[in-house]
Design a protein around this motif. Structure first.
Motif, PDB file in Angstrom:
ATOM      1  N   HIS A  12       7.551  -4.980  -8.321  1.00  0.00           N
ATOM      2  CA  HIS A  12       6.818  -4.290  -7.268  1.00  0.00           C
ATOM      3  C   HIS A  12       5.320  -4.404  -7.548  1.00  0.00           C
ATOM      4  O   HIS A  12       4.889  -4.218  -8.676  1.00  0.00           O
ATOM      5  CB  HIS A  12       7.224  -2.817  -7.226  1.00  0.00           C
ATOM      6  N   VAL A  13       4.545  -4.711  -6.526  1.00  0.00           N
ATOM      7  CA  VAL A  13       3.090  -4.755  -6.657  1.00  0.00           C
ATOM      8  C   VAL A  13       2.489  -4.191  -5.376  1.00  0.00           C
ATOM      9  O   VAL A  13       2.941  -4.521  -4.282  1.00  0.00           O
ATOM     10  CB  VAL A  13       2.591  -6.212  -6.834  1.00  0.00           C
ATOM     11  N   CYS A  14       1.490  -3.320  -5.494  1.00  0.00           N
ATOM     12  CA  CYS A  14       0.808  -2.869  -4.289  1.00  0.00           C
ATOM     13  C   CYS A  14      -0.638  -2.504  -4.610  1.00  0.00           C
ATOM     14  O   CYS A  14      -1.042  -2.505  -5.763  1.00  0.00           O
ATOM     15  CB  CYS A  14       1.544  -1.685  -3.646  1.00  0.00           C
ATOM     16  N   CYS A  45       1.747   0.807 -10.355  1.00  0.00           N
ATOM     17  CA  CYS A  45       0.687  -0.212 -10.390  1.00  0.00           C
ATOM     18  C   CYS A  45      -0.543   0.282 -11.138  1.00  0.00           C
ATOM     19  O   CYS A  45      -1.266  -0.508 -11.743  1.00  0.00           O
ATOM     20  CB  CYS A  45       0.337  -0.658  -8.971  1.00  0.00           C
ATOM     21  N   CYS A  55      -0.289   4.759  -6.259  1.00  0.00           N
ATOM     22  CA  CYS A  55       0.968   4.244  -6.825  1.00  0.00           C
ATOM     23  C   CYS A  55       0.897   4.327  -8.350  1.00  0.00           C
ATOM     24  O   CYS A  55       0.073   3.674  -8.976  1.00  0.00           O
ATOM     25  CB  CYS A  55       1.212   2.809  -6.370  1.00  0.00           C
TER      26      CYS A  55
HETATM   27 ZN    ZN Z   1       2.462  -0.078  -6.501  1.00  0.00          ZN
END
Ligand code: ZN
Length: 264
Positions: free
Chosen positions: A89-91, A99, A96
């Motif tokens: 998962h990356v945002c 991250c 978040c």
């Molecule tokens: Zn994230």
């Protein structure tokens, strides 16, 4: 101070030992296997030839567990090579936790530095002595045969797997958590939770078949305000816990102490 400013207030060092409760296989893949070598070899330190736990493996595992725990952090990106694709998962959402703590690959679009650094972990001297004295299949490791069973003929097809034997201790491990923003102290709870989740999960390969159960032991948490790095006399803020269960009882105090550093 504007909320988007980046200012290091201090660091939290989480150290201790990692015990392999079952055999540990942190592999390096099939590439580079010599003729006559073991299939499925473990990662070894080039200088000492001893097996070790790469920081990237430990960090990746903690991250994946934190992602699974967080309904907002769904896998949305593939990293790695076509052969060994990993979904993570990356945002860019600054709220978040995953991250913020574990960072964004390549730091693209990162709003702030990655909070967590995870160092490589080597065998303790005692474990090196202990494993050297055993009559093992390979230096410091055993070779375990896992069999896949043919559904029709019931014939077993054994595959060798190199493992660090159960009972080996790696340490000290070192997790370095940087404090940049007001809420960062609360992120420590996320990290401690991931450590506990890992203990009921596995590190390395073959986890669903018995390998990779680990335990964090003899924990020490030290909060170092940034002034300490400048050589100022700053009272050390330290906590100890026998294991991650005992750590639970210290968490409020650790988060509060880190919060004080951020408020200074
Ligand atoms: Zn994230």
């Amino acid at each position: 101070m504007p909320s988007d400013s980046i200012n290091l207030y201090g660091r939290v060092l989480v150290t201790g030992n990692i015990r392999a409760v079952t055999g540990l296989h942190i592999g390096k893949g099939k590439e580079g296997v010599m003729i006559g070598g073991v299939d499925n070899p473990v990662m070894r330190d080039a200088l000492s030839n001893q097996p070790y736990i790469p920081g990237s493996s430990l960090k990746g595992k903690l991250r994946s567990l934190a992602e699974k725990r967080d309904p907002k952090a769904q896998p949305n990106m593939n990293i790695g090579t076509a052969k060994a694709k990993v979904r993570i998962h990356v945002c860019n959402d600054p709220t978040c936790q995953v991250c913020t703590i574990y960072g964004i690959p390549g730091q693209e679009g990162a709003q702030a530095p990655t909070r967590l650094i995870v160092r490589d972990v080597f065998l303790t001297e005692e474990s090196v002595r202990h494993l050297s004295a055993l009559n093992l299949d390979q230096p410091f490791t055993e070779v375990k045969y896992e069999a896949s069973i043919d559904r029709i003929t019931s014939e077993a097809n054994p595959r060798p797997l190199e493992r660090v034997p159960a009972g080996a201790v790696f340490g000290p491990f070192e997790l370095v958590f940087s404090l940049y923003k007001e809420d960062d102290c609360r992120l420590l709870r996320n990290l401690f939770e991931a450590m506990r989740l890992l203990e009921d999960d596995y590190l390395g390969g073959s986890g669903s078949r018995g390998s990779g159960k680990v335990r964090f032991e003899d924990l020490s948490i030290t909060i170092r305000p940034v002034a300490a790095y400048a050589g100022e006399e700053v009272a050390a803020i330290s906590f100890t816990a026998e294991d991650t269960q005992a750590l639970r009882h210290q968490e409020d105090a650790i988060v509060a102490a880190a919060g004080q550093v951020l408020a200074s």
